[in-house]
Design an enzyme around this catalytic site. Structure first.
Site, mmCIF file in Angstrom:
data_model
loop_
_atom_site.group_PDB
_atom_site.id
_atom_site.type_symbol
_atom_site.label_atom_id
_atom_site.label_comp_id
_atom_site.label_asym_id
_atom_site.label_seq_id
_atom_site.Cartn_x
_atom_site.Cartn_y
_atom_site.Cartn_z
ATOM 1 N N ASP A 115 13.202 7.412 9.151
ATOM 2 C CA ASP A 115 12.137 7.785 10.086
ATOM 3 C C ASP A 115 12.038 6.732 11.176
ATOM 4 O O ASP A 115 11.245 6.875 12.109
ATOM 5 C CB ASP A 115 10.806 7.877 9.318
ATOM 6 N N THR A 133 11.439 4.370 5.825
ATOM 7 C CA THR A 133 10.290 4.790 6.647
ATOM 8 C C THR A 133 9.540 3.556 7.135
ATOM 9 O O THR A 133 8.405 3.670 7.590
ATOM 10 C CB THR A 133 9.313 5.677 5.844
ATOM 11 N N SER A 134 10.170 2.377 7.012
ATOM 12 C CA SER A 134 9.429 1.158 7.341
ATOM 13 C C SER A 134 9.691 0.684 8.769
ATOM 14 O O SER A 134 8.899 0.949 9.672
ATOM 15 C CB SER A 134 9.731 0.066 6.332
ATOM 16 N N ARG A 135 10.810 0.014 8.992
ATOM 17 C CA ARG A 135 11.187 -0.396 10.343
ATOM 18 C C ARG A 135 12.713 -0.365 10.438
ATOM 19 O O ARG A 135 13.413 -0.765 9.501
ATOM 20 C CB ARG A 135 10.690 -1.814 10.666
ATOM 21 N N HIS A 190 10.037 8.640 13.807
ATOM 22 C CA HIS A 190 8.840 7.826 13.520
ATOM 23 C C HIS A 190 7.588 8.700 13.412
ATOM 24 O O HIS A 190 6.596 8.476 14.108
ATOM 25 C CB HIS A 190 8.660 6.739 14.590
ATOM 26 N N LYS A 216 0.829 -1.213 0.000
ATOM 27 C CA LYS A 216 0.000 0.000 0.000
ATOM 28 C C LYS A 216 0.867 1.269 0.000
ATOM 29 O O LYS A 216 0.650 2.172 -0.802
ATOM 30 C CB LYS A 216 -0.939 -0.014 1.226
ATOM 31 N N ILE A 217 1.851 1.310 0.902
ATOM 32 C CA ILE A 217 2.682 2.521 0.987
ATOM 33 C C ILE A 217 3.598 2.621 -0.231
ATOM 34 O O ILE A 217 3.732 3.693 -0.840
ATOM 35 C CB ILE A 217 3.499 2.533 2.303
ATOM 36 N N CYS A 277 8.927 -2.596 2.813
ATOM 37 C CA CYS A 277 8.496 -3.958 3.167
ATOM 38 C C CYS A 277 8.405 -4.060 4.689
ATOM 39 O O CYS A 277 8.997 -3.241 5.403
ATOM 40 C CB CYS A 277 9.468 -4.986 2.605
ATOM 41 N N PRO A 278 7.688 -5.047 5.210
ATOM 42 C CA PRO A 278 7.612 -5.178 6.679
ATOM 43 C C PRO A 278 8.908 -5.760 7.234
ATOM 44 O O PRO A 278 9.707 -6.337 6.484
ATOM 45 C CB PRO A 278 6.456 -6.162 6.870
ATOM 46 N N ASP A 317 9.600 -7.050 -4.924
ATOM 47 C CA ASP A 317 8.668 -7.536 -3.900
ATOM 48 C C ASP A 317 8.737 -9.047 -3.884
ATOM 49 O O ASP A 317 9.033 -9.688 -4.902
ATOM 50 C CB ASP A 317 7.227 -7.067 -4.215
HETATM 51 P P1 NAD Z 1 1.761 -3.786 2.884
HETATM 52 O O1 NAD Z 1 1.538 -5.100 3.548
HETATM 53 O O2 NAD Z 1 0.638 -3.180 2.105
HETATM 54 O O3 NAD Z 1 3.031 -3.871 1.911
HETATM 55 C C1 NAD Z 1 4.216 -4.536 2.249
HETATM 56 C C2 NAD Z 1 4.798 -5.109 0.980
HETATM 57 O O4 NAD Z 1 6.054 -5.724 1.302
HETATM 58 C C3 NAD Z 1 3.916 -6.208 0.327
HETATM 59 O O5 NAD Z 1 3.759 -5.958 -1.045
HETATM 60 C C4 NAD Z 1 4.705 -7.486 0.590
HETATM 61 O O6 NAD Z 1 4.517 -8.468 -0.424
HETATM 62 C C5 NAD Z 1 6.125 -6.959 0.612
HETATM 63 N N1 NAD Z 1 7.061 -7.883 1.245
HETATM 64 C C6 NAD Z 1 6.833 -8.741 2.290
HETATM 65 N N2 NAD Z 1 7.944 -9.456 2.547
HETATM 66 C C7 NAD Z 1 8.881 -9.052 1.652
HETATM 67 C C8 NAD Z 1 10.206 -9.433 1.394
HETATM 68 N N3 NAD Z 1 10.802 -10.400 2.113
HETATM 69 N N4 NAD Z 1 10.878 -8.806 0.404
HETATM 70 C C9 NAD Z 1 10.270 -7.848 -0.342
HETATM 71 N N5 NAD Z 1 8.996 -7.463 -0.163
HETATM 72 C C10 NAD Z 1 8.312 -8.056 0.819
HETATM 73 O O7 NAD Z 1 2.247 -2.799 4.050
HETATM 74 P P2 NAD Z 1 2.254 -1.206 4.012
HETATM 75 O O8 NAD Z 1 0.996 -0.690 4.597
HETATM 76 O O9 NAD Z 1 2.699 -0.740 2.682
HETATM 77 O O10 NAD Z 1 3.382 -0.903 5.125
HETATM 78 C C11 NAD Z 1 4.731 -1.278 4.910
HETATM 79 C C12 NAD Z 1 5.504 -1.084 6.195
HETATM 80 O O11 NAD Z 1 5.603 0.314 6.502
HETATM 81 C C13 NAD Z 1 4.850 -1.679 7.448
HETATM 82 O O12 NAD Z 1 5.179 -3.051 7.598
HETATM 83 C C14 NAD Z 1 5.432 -0.857 8.563
HETATM 84 O O13 NAD Z 1 6.602 -1.508 9.031
HETATM 85 C C15 NAD Z 1 5.836 0.451 7.884
HETATM 86 N N6 NAD Z 1 5.082 1.617 8.369
HETATM 87 C C16 NAD Z 1 5.765 2.669 8.870
HETATM 88 C C17 NAD Z 1 5.087 3.794 9.311
HETATM 89 C C18 NAD Z 1 5.791 5.007 9.850
HETATM 90 O O14 NAD Z 1 5.157 5.881 10.464
HETATM 91 N N7 NAD Z 1 7.085 5.143 9.661
HETATM 92 C C19 NAD Z 1 3.683 3.821 9.257
HETATM 93 C C20 NAD Z 1 3.022 2.715 8.715
HETATM 94 C C21 NAD Z 1 3.717 1.613 8.273
#
Ligand code: NAD
Length: 333
Positions: free
Chosen positions: A258, A232-234, A295, A154-155, A205-206, A174
């Site tokens: 972030d 901005t993920s983790r 964050h 989604k992001i 990615c997560p 992905d």
């Molecule tokens: P999402 O589930 O919609 O998208 C994650 C994508 O990563 C998916 O397409 C998935 O197939 C892919 N993925 C999973 N494992 C993978 C791998 N091993 N290699 C490559 N791709 C892989 O999630 P999202 O809503 O887009 O959020 C993504 C991440 O952003 C969250 O997991 C969270 O950690 C982080 N996040 C951060 C903030 C912030 O404030 N900084 C806020 C929301 C989310």
């Protein structure tokens, strides 16, 4: 229904009180993070609500279970801080907010890119001090540059639209390829290709055992010299020690984060009067080409409204025996 809301900040009180007008739950806000030491605060509550750095491990969950807690509601998307196997074996349901505002995070990734590139933070301070020099403020055009997105969910998709709008070539890696995205023109490549072709790499990615330290000495060596890395993920996606070494050598040209590996000991609190004990973040803060935000990528009014209403909706569905919404199940890992 009584909800114990941990790691509560003024904005949590504000937005949860607003959303709760439609639910009328009994919510108690605790500033403390949930961890084994504080889990006893949940005594007498049916539900617990937590955020990204609360420690939802087996020990915390066992204490919650002993106090009669049936459900832990994450007011975030990521669930890497939860021991899902323990939750399952203890019979505690875990729910989350899978999507609240992907655009909020994607737009923050853009903010990091633009600030690092065009150095507006430095220009702001210079001009305030009467320094109108342009020396060392040179940036580069984003148009035509290759942007690599790791994890295009989604992001990542929202971020891709923004960067395409600016005129970048977007490539993505992905674990799973989405036919709809291919149809919409997303160019999937291998991780190796993405690393070697991108001028800017953005992680979306997560954090899972598989993606932990995805960015390390070996993968950084595969990137273009002077690449810009945005996370901005983790925090756990990046090996901080290796990132610091690569910044020192110039292999990493810019780093915008972030999230930070050890952020749970630092973020979401004013620590300006404390002696910083974390030498790695102190080293990162010393680089002129590193930008750290604490964050805040999710932190927009729209996202806060959505987080509060979805979290309370999840809890209502659970306690009124409706279908459990947005449950995180063990096999999701
Ligand atoms: P999402 O589930 O919609 O998208 C994650 C994508 O990563 C998916 O397409 C998935 O197939 C892919 N993925 C999973 N494992 C993978 C791998 N091993 N290699 C490559 N791709 C892989 O999630 P999202 O809503 O887009 O959020 C993504 C991440 O952003 C969250 O997991 C969270 O950690 C982080 N996040 C951060 C903030 C912030 O404030 N900084 C806020 C929301 C989310």
């Amino acid at each position: 229904m009584k909800i114990a809301l941990f790691s509560s900040m003024s904005y949590d009180v504000e937005y949860f009180e607003l959303a709760n007008r439609s639910y009328q739950f009994d919510i108690t806000h605790f500033e403390a993070r949930l961890k084994p030491h504080t889990a006893h605060l949940a005594s007498g509550f049916n539900a617990v609500c937590v955020f990204v750095n609360d420690v939802v491990n087996r020990e915390s969950l066992t204490i919650l279970k002993d106090h009669g807690v049936k459900i832990v509601a994450l007011r975030c998307a990521g669930f890497n801080n939860v021991d899902l196997a323990a939750a399952k074996s203890l019979g505690i349901t875990i729910v989350r907010v899978p999507a609240y505002s992907p655009e909020a995070v994607a737009e923050h990734a853009l903010a990091l890119i633009l600030t690092l590139n065009r150095k507006t933070h430095k220009a702001y301070n210079r001009v305030r001090e009467g320094n109108f020099s342009l020396e060392r403020l040179t940036g580069f055009n984003l148009t035509g540059k290759v942007v690599g997105i790791v994890g295009i969910g989604k992001i990542g998709t929202a971020f891709s639209s923004i960067m395409k709008g600016i005129g970048c070539r977007v490539i993505a890696y992905d674990k799973y390829q989405d036919k709809k995205l291919i149809k919409s023109g997303i160019e999937y490549v291998s991780l190796e290709k993405l690393l070697s072709l991108s001028d800017i790499i953005s992680l979306h990615c997560p954090l899972t055992p598989e993606t932990a330290y995805l960015v390390n000495r070996q993968t950084i060596a595969m990137m273009k010299h002077g690449v810009m890395l945005i996370n901005t993920s983790r925090g756990g996606l990046v090996d901080t020690h290796d990132a610091i070494e690569s910044l020192k050598s110039g292999q990493l040209g810019y780093l915008g984060i972030d999230v930070y590996e050890q952020e749970e000991k630092l973020f979401f609190r004013d620590r300006s009067e404390e002696i910083l004990q974390d030498d790695e973040i102190a080293r990162l803060m010393s680089f002129p080409n590193v930008l750290i935000t604490a964050h805040q990528a999710f932190f927009t009014r729209e996202a806060l409204e959505q987080i509060a209403s979805t979290t309370l909706g999840n809890l209502k569905a659970f306690f009124e025996n409706e279908a459990v919404l947005n449950e995180v199940i063990y096999s999701d890992v």
